[in-house]
Design a protein around this motif. Structure first.
Motif, short mmCIF file in Angstrom:
data_model
loop_
_atom_site.label_atom_id
_atom_site.label_comp_id
_atom_site.label_asym_id
_atom_site.label_seq_id
_atom_site.Cartn_x
_atom_site.Cartn_y
_atom_site.Cartn_z
N VAL A 10 78.89 -18.81 9.05
CA VAL A 10 79.41 -17.96 7.99
C VAL A 10 78.28 -17.53 7.05
O VAL A 10 78.25 -16.41 6.58
CB VAL A 10 80.50 -18.71 7.19
N PHE A 11 77.32 -18.42 6.81
CA PHE A 11 76.29 -18.16 5.81
C PHE A 11 75.13 -17.36 6.39
O PHE A 11 74.70 -17.60 7.51
CB PHE A 11 75.76 -19.50 5.26
N ASN A 12 74.63 -16.44 5.57
CA ASN A 12 73.44 -15.69 5.97
C ASN A 12 72.21 -16.58 5.87
O ASN A 12 72.15 -17.48 5.05
CB ASN A 12 73.24 -14.48 5.04
N THR A 13 71.24 -16.31 6.72
CA THR A 13 70.01 -17.08 6.74
C THR A 13 68.91 -16.22 6.11
O THR A 13 68.51 -15.21 6.67
CB THR A 13 69.63 -17.45 8.18
N GLY A 14 68.44 -16.62 4.95
CA GLY A 14 67.39 -15.89 4.26
C GLY A 14 66.02 -16.17 4.86
O GLY A 14 65.86 -17.04 5.72
N ALA A 15 65.03 -15.42 4.39
CA ALA A 15 63.67 -15.52 4.93
C ALA A 15 63.09 -16.93 4.78
O ALA A 15 62.47 -17.45 5.71
CB ALA A 15 62.76 -14.49 4.26
N ALA A 16 63.29 -17.55 3.63
CA ALA A 16 62.71 -18.89 3.41
C ALA A 16 63.32 -19.91 4.37
O ALA A 16 62.61 -20.74 4.94
CB ALA A 16 62.91 -19.34 1.96
N LEU A 17 64.63 -19.84 4.58
CA LEU A 17 65.28 -20.77 5.50
C LEU A 17 64.83 -20.51 6.94
O LEU A 17 64.58 -21.46 7.70
CB LEU A 17 66.80 -20.70 5.38
N LEU A 18 64.69 -19.25 7.31
CA LEU A 18 64.16 -18.92 8.64
C LEU A 18 62.76 -19.49 8.82
O LEU A 18 62.46 -20.10 9.85
CB LEU A 18 64.12 -17.41 8.85
N ASP A 19 61.92 -19.29 7.82
CA ASP A 19 60.56 -19.83 7.88
C ASP A 19 60.59 -21.34 8.05
O ASP A 19 59.85 -21.90 8.87
CB ASP A 19 59.77 -19.48 6.61
N ALA A 20 61.45 -22.01 7.28
CA ALA A 20 61.54 -23.47 7.34
C ALA A 20 61.98 -23.93 8.72
O ALA A 20 61.41 -24.87 9.28
CB ALA A 20 62.52 -23.97 6.27
N ILE A 21 62.99 -23.27 9.28
CA ILE A 21 63.50 -23.66 10.60
C ILE A 21 62.44 -23.44 11.67
O ILE A 21 62.21 -24.31 12.51
CB ILE A 21 64.80 -22.90 10.92
N VAL A 22 61.77 -22.31 11.62
CA VAL A 22 60.74 -22.01 12.62
C VAL A 22 59.58 -23.00 12.49
O VAL A 22 59.10 -23.54 13.50
CB VAL A 22 60.26 -20.55 12.53
N LEU A 23 59.13 -23.27 11.28
CA LEU A 23 58.05 -24.25 11.10
C LEU A 23 58.47 -25.63 11.62
O LEU A 23 57.68 -26.31 12.27
CB LEU A 23 57.65 -24.36 9.63
N ALA A 24 59.70 -26.02 11.35
CA ALA A 24 60.19 -27.32 11.83
C ALA A 24 60.18 -27.38 13.35
O ALA A 24 59.75 -28.37 13.94
CB ALA A 24 61.59 -27.59 11.28
N VAL A 25 60.63 -26.30 13.99
CA VAL A 25 60.65 -26.26 15.46
C VAL A 25 59.23 -26.31 16.02
O VAL A 25 58.93 -27.09 16.92
CB VAL A 25 61.40 -25.00 15.96
N VAL A 26 58.34 -25.49 15.49
CA VAL A 26 56.96 -25.45 15.99
C VAL A 26 56.27 -26.79 15.74
O VAL A 26 55.48 -27.26 16.57
CB VAL A 26 56.16 -24.28 15.37
N SER A 27 56.60 -27.45 14.64
CA SER A 27 55.95 -28.72 14.30
C SER A 27 56.28 -29.84 15.29
O SER A 27 55.57 -30.83 15.35
CB SER A 27 56.35 -29.16 12.89
N MET A 28 57.34 -29.67 16.05
CA MET A 28 57.72 -30.71 17.03
C MET A 28 56.77 -30.77 18.22
O MET A 28 56.79 -31.74 18.96
CB MET A 28 59.15 -30.46 17.51
N GLU A 29 55.95 -29.75 18.39
CA GLU A 29 54.98 -29.71 19.49
C GLU A 29 53.58 -29.74 18.90
O GLU A 29 53.09 -28.73 18.41
CB GLU A 29 55.17 -28.43 20.31
#
Length: 131
Positions: A26-45
């Protein structure tokens, strides 16, 4: 007025159906949250990961198209949170993304801010915070 109510009811019903399938939030994903999610995913490798894999892993959390992901990756690279390198894979070059020291610091900030934000919203929903 009835038509407006019907439209809201229809939209609500559609949202509920999509949520139950798990393919929409339901909630929109803003730029900061997108950045956080992508950084978290990339940080796993630790050695970095490539765009398609990032897209698939981000989609475990939120719905995201590749056309949305690549501007996020470029922005994080421009902000020096990600470094980029190419590696050959099956005769083709594959672009890899790796978190930089600045990216790790940014990710820690995002994690800290997210915990505060989530705690406040949860507190409000649970009645622990009164406005």
């Amino acid at each position: 007025m009835d038509r407006v109510y019907d439209d809201v009811e229809d939209a609500s019903s559609k949202c509920e159906k999509r949520q139950k399938r798990g393919d929409w939030m339901v909630f929109n994903t803003g730029a900061a949250l997108l950045d956080a999610i992508v950084l978290a995913v990339v940080s796993m490798e630790p050695e970095g990961t490539y765009g398609y894999k990032i897209t698939q892993e981000v989609r475990q959390v939120i719905e995201l198209s590749e056309s949305t992901l690549y501007p996020v990756l470029r922005r994080l690279q421009k902000d020096e949170c990600l470094e980029v390198y190419d590696m050959e894979c099956a005769g083709r070059n594959r672009r890899y993304y790796k978190v930089t020291s600045r990216g790790w610091a940014q990710l820690r900030l995002y994690e800290s801010e997210w915990r505060k934000y989530a705690d406040k919203v949860t507190g409000l929903f649970e009645g622990r915070i009164v406005v």
